[in-house]
Scaffold this motif. Structure first.
Motif, PDB file in Angstrom:
ATOM      1  N   ILE A   1       0.832  -1.204   0.000  1.00  0.00           N
ATOM      2  CA  ILE A   1       0.000   0.000   0.000  1.00  0.00           C
ATOM      3  C   ILE A   1       0.867   1.255   0.000  1.00  0.00           C
ATOM      4  CG2 ILE A   1      -0.390   0.209   2.491  1.00  0.00           C
ATOM      5  CD1 ILE A   1      -3.063   0.737  -0.226  1.00  0.00           C
ATOM      6  N   GLY A   2       2.005   1.216   0.688  1.00  0.00           N
ATOM      7  CA  GLY A   2       2.933   2.355   0.675  1.00  0.00           C
ATOM      8  C   GLY A   2       3.472   2.619  -0.718  1.00  0.00           C
ATOM      9  N   ARG A   3       3.797   1.549  -1.434  1.00  0.00           N
ATOM     10  CA  ARG A   3       4.282   1.686  -2.818  1.00  0.00           C
ATOM     11  C   ARG A   3       3.201   2.300  -3.698  1.00  0.00           C
ATOM     12  NH1 ARG A   3       6.152  -4.066  -2.069  1.00  0.00           N
ATOM     13  NH2 ARG A   3       8.310  -3.889  -1.427  1.00  0.00           N
ATOM     14  N   ILE A   4       1.970   1.866  -3.500  1.00  0.00           N
ATOM     15  CA  ILE A   4       0.865   2.391  -4.308  1.00  0.00           C
ATOM     16  C   ILE A   4       0.640   3.866  -4.003  1.00  0.00           C
ATOM     17  CG2 ILE A   4      -1.648   2.274  -4.625  1.00  0.00           C
ATOM     18  CD1 ILE A   4      -1.349  -0.796  -4.401  1.00  0.00           C
ATOM     19  N   LYS A   5       0.709   4.243  -2.741  1.00  0.00           N
ATOM     20  CA  LYS A   5       0.500   5.651  -2.364  1.00  0.00           C
ATOM     21  C   LYS A   5       1.549   6.573  -2.978  1.00  0.00           C
ATOM     22  CE  LYS A   5      -1.753   5.106   2.132  1.00  0.00           C
ATOM     23  NZ  LYS A   5      -1.539   5.315   3.580  1.00  0.00           N
ATOM     24  N   ARG A   6       2.704   6.014  -3.318  1.00  0.00           N
ATOM     25  CA  ARG A   6       3.760   6.833  -3.927  1.00  0.00           C
ATOM     26  C   ARG A   6       3.577   7.012  -5.433  1.00  0.00           C
ATOM     27  NH1 ARG A   6       6.742   4.048  -0.028  1.00  0.00           N
ATOM     28  NH2 ARG A   6       7.607   2.550  -1.494  1.00  0.00           N
ATOM     29  N   LEU A   7       2.658   6.278  -6.047  1.00  0.00           N
ATOM     30  CA  LEU A   7       2.416   6.451  -7.482  1.00  0.00           C
ATOM     31  C   LEU A   7       1.855   7.855  -7.718  1.00  0.00           C
ATOM     32  CD1 LEU A   7       0.702   3.037  -8.312  1.00  0.00           C
ATOM     33  CD2 LEU A   7       3.014   3.746  -8.968  1.00  0.00           C
ATOM     34  N   PRO A   8       2.396   8.604  -8.689  1.00  0.00           N
ATOM     35  CA  PRO A   8       1.936   9.985  -8.908  1.00  0.00           C
ATOM     36  C   PRO A   8       0.419  10.100  -9.107  1.00  0.00           C
ATOM     37  CG  PRO A   8       3.875   9.523 -10.243  1.00  0.00           C
ATOM     38  CD  PRO A   8       3.470   8.233  -9.600  1.00  0.00           C
ATOM     39  N   GLN A   9      -0.165   9.164  -9.827  1.00  0.00           N
ATOM     40  CA  GLN A   9      -1.602   9.227 -10.096  1.00  0.00           C
ATOM     41  C   GLN A   9      -2.402   9.057  -8.802  1.00  0.00           C
ATOM     42  OE1 GLN A   9       0.679   7.288 -11.503  1.00  0.00           O
ATOM     43  NE2 GLN A   9       0.463   7.238 -13.714  1.00  0.00           N
ATOM     44  N   ILE A  10      -1.956   8.181  -7.937  1.00  0.00           N
ATOM     45  CA  ILE A  10      -2.649   7.955  -6.670  1.00  0.00           C
ATOM     46  C   ILE A  10      -2.424   9.139  -5.730  1.00  0.00           C
ATOM     47  CG2 ILE A  10      -2.837   6.429  -4.648  1.00  0.00           C
ATOM     48  CD1 ILE A  10      -3.960   5.257  -7.305  1.00  0.00           C
ATOM     49  N   ARG A  11      -1.218   9.679  -5.727  1.00  0.00           N
ATOM     50  CA  ARG A  11      -0.943  10.854  -4.884  1.00  0.00           C
ATOM     51  C   ARG A  11      -1.858  12.010  -5.265  1.00  0.00           C
ATOM     52  NH1 ARG A  11       5.408  11.498  -4.016  1.00  0.00           N
ATOM     53  NH2 ARG A  11       4.658  12.792  -2.330  1.00  0.00           N
ATOM     54  N   LYS A  12      -2.092  12.173  -6.560  1.00  0.00           N
ATOM     55  CA  LYS A  12      -2.970  13.241  -7.041  1.00  0.00           C
ATOM     56  C   LYS A  12      -4.400  13.021  -6.525  1.00  0.00           C
ATOM     57  CE  LYS A  12      -4.577  15.389 -11.292  1.00  0.00           C
ATOM     58  NZ  LYS A  12      -4.541  15.357 -12.753  1.00  0.00           N
ATOM     59  N   ILE A  13      -4.889  11.788  -6.582  1.00  0.00           N
ATOM     60  CA  ILE A  13      -6.231  11.478  -6.087  1.00  0.00           C
ATOM     61  C   ILE A  13      -6.308  11.719  -4.583  1.00  0.00           C
ATOM     62  CG2 ILE A  13      -7.928   9.639  -5.739  1.00  0.00           C
ATOM     63  CD1 ILE A  13      -6.843   8.403  -8.392  1.00  0.00           C
ATOM     64  N   ILE A  14      -5.291  11.297  -3.851  1.00  0.00           N
ATOM     65  CA  ILE A  14      -5.270  11.490  -2.392  1.00  0.00           C
ATOM     66  C   ILE A  14      -5.290  12.977  -2.057  1.00  0.00           C
ATOM     67  CG2 ILE A  14      -3.856  11.225  -0.303  1.00  0.00           C
ATOM     68  CD1 ILE A  14      -2.965   8.483  -1.482  1.00  0.00           C
ATOM     69  N   ARG A  15      -4.458  13.779  -2.748  1.00  0.00           N
ATOM     70  CA  ARG A  15      -4.443  15.226  -2.495  1.00  0.00           C
ATOM     71  C   ARG A  15      -5.802  15.849  -2.776  1.00  0.00           C
ATOM     72  NH1 ARG A  15       0.753  14.909  -4.736  1.00  0.00           N
ATOM     73  NH2 ARG A  15       0.012  15.648  -6.743  1.00  0.00           N
ATOM     74  N   SER A  16      -6.417  15.428  -3.863  1.00  0.00           N
ATOM     75  CA  SER A  16      -7.747  15.938  -4.222  1.00  0.00           C
ATOM     76  C   SER A  16      -8.764  15.586  -3.152  1.00  0.00           C
ATOM     77  CB  SER A  16      -8.175  15.367  -5.579  1.00  0.00           C
ATOM     78  OG  SER A  16      -9.491  15.704  -5.880  1.00  0.00           O
ATOM     79  N   HIS A  17      -8.706  14.347  -2.670  1.00  0.00           N
ATOM     80  CA  HIS A  17      -9.622  13.886  -1.616  1.00  0.00           C
ATOM     81  C   HIS A  17      -9.386  14.690  -0.337  1.00  0.00           C
ATOM     82  CE1 HIS A  17     -12.061  11.236   0.816  1.00  0.00           C
ATOM     83  NE2 HIS A  17     -11.027  11.008   1.610  1.00  0.00           N
ATOM     84  N   GLU A  18      -8.129  14.913   0.024  1.00  0.00           N
ATOM     85  CA  GLU A  18      -7.805  15.668   1.239  1.00  0.00           C
ATOM     86  C   GLU A  18      -8.282  17.109   1.127  1.00  0.00           C
ATOM     87  OE1 GLU A  18      -3.598  14.938   1.470  1.00  0.00           O
ATOM     88  OE2 GLU A  18      -3.879  13.087   2.622  1.00  0.00           O
ATOM     89  N   ALA A  19      -8.144  17.705  -0.070  1.00  0.00           N
ATOM     90  CA  ALA A  19      -8.594  19.083  -0.275  1.00  0.00           C
ATOM     91  C   ALA A  19     -10.106  19.176  -0.133  1.00  0.00           C
ATOM     92  CB  ALA A  19      -8.164  19.575  -1.660  1.00  0.00           C
ATOM     93  N   GLU A  20     -10.838  18.202  -0.666  1.00  0.00           N
ATOM     94  CA  GLU A  20     -12.300  18.181  -0.521  1.00  0.00           C
ATOM     95  C   GLU A  20     -12.699  18.049   0.942  1.00  0.00           C
ATOM     96  OE1 GLU A  20     -14.035  15.125  -2.968  1.00  0.00           O
ATOM     97  OE2 GLU A  20     -13.085  15.916  -4.772  1.00  0.00           O
ATOM     98  N   ALA A  21     -11.995  17.195   1.675  1.00  0.00           N
ATOM     99  CA  ALA A  21     -12.319  16.971   3.085  1.00  0.00           C
ATOM    100  C   ALA A  21     -12.052  18.209   3.926  1.00  0.00           C
ATOM    101  CB  ALA A  21     -11.517  15.766   3.616  1.00  0.00           C
ATOM    102  N   ALA A  22     -11.069  19.009   3.516  1.00  0.00           N
ATOM    103  CA  ALA A  22     -10.700  20.197   4.281  1.00  0.00           C
ATOM    104  C   ALA A  22     -11.704  21.324   4.101  1.00  0.00           C
ATOM    105  CB  ALA A  22      -9.309  20.676   3.860  1.00  0.00           C
ATOM    106  N   THR A  23     -12.483  21.284   3.040  1.00  0.00           N
ATOM    107  CA  THR A  23     -13.438  22.391   2.795  1.00  0.00           C
ATOM    108  C   THR A  23     -14.783  22.119   3.403  1.00  0.00           C
ATOM    109  OG1 THR A  23     -14.082  21.441   0.655  1.00  0.00           O
ATOM    110  CG2 THR A  23     -12.355  23.134   0.671  1.00  0.00           C
TER     111      THR A  23
END
Length: 172
Positions: A150-172
């Motif tokens: 799962i750590g390796r997957i989280k480092r994939l650029p495409q997954i990092r982008k989705i995670i950042r997007s999800h975190e930004a939505e959660a913060a608003t």
């Protein structure tokens, strides 16, 4: 995607939790729709029937947004599935060696393709057939190795982008 025993279920569930998405396993959905285990479907109706059902289920699942899918190990055997999967999803191939797969699946009776005299030889044979097919579908290849996967997957650029997007939505 990946061979049976590669860790698709556990990794898929953990990735879905990380992303805040739904998790679906195509094999479980097939069993529910058919009201039968995969082992029984193989025994009673054959692999060809199973692959046809699998293709219909996968086509339906790929229409669901914000979903992490674990697809059966043989889904790549049909060219139409490979094309559809690659077109409609970001595909991560969880790659595992024959030895790892054998250890993880040893003694399991619910895997019809491994209910043979020499399961380890069957794993090697199927892997040899399927590795090029997994490669044709995959946008990324991640070695399957327990909790590190799962750590390796989280480092994939495409997954990092989705995670950042999800975190930004959660913060608003």
């Amino acid at each position: 995607i990946g061979f049976m025993g590669a860790g698709k279920t556990e990794t898929g569930q953990r990735l879905a939790d990380t992303l805040g998405w739904r998790y679906l396993d195509s094999d479980k959905i097939i069993e529910r729709r058919e009201r039968s285990s995969i082992q029984k479907i193989f025994k009673d109706k054959g692999e060809s029937y199973f692959r046809s059902v699998e293709s219909r289920v996968v086509k339906d699942l790929l229409l669901k947004p914000q979903t992490v899918l674990s697809l059966g190990g043989g889904v790549v055997c049909r060219k139409a599935n490979r094309t559809l999967i690659k077109k409609r999803a970001f595909v991560i191939w969880l790659s595992a060696s024959a030895g790892v797969i054998h250890r993880r699946t040893q003694g399991e009776t619910a895997r019809p393709l491994l209910n043979v005299a020499d399961p380890q030889a069957r794993i090697r044979e199927l892997l040899k057939e399927r590795k090029p097919l997994y490669a044709k579908c995959a946008h990324a290849v991640v070695p399957s190795g327990g909790s590190a996967t799962i750590g390796r997957i989280k480092r994939l650029p495409q997954i990092r982008k989705i995670i950042r997007s999800h975190e930004a939505e959660a913060a608003t």
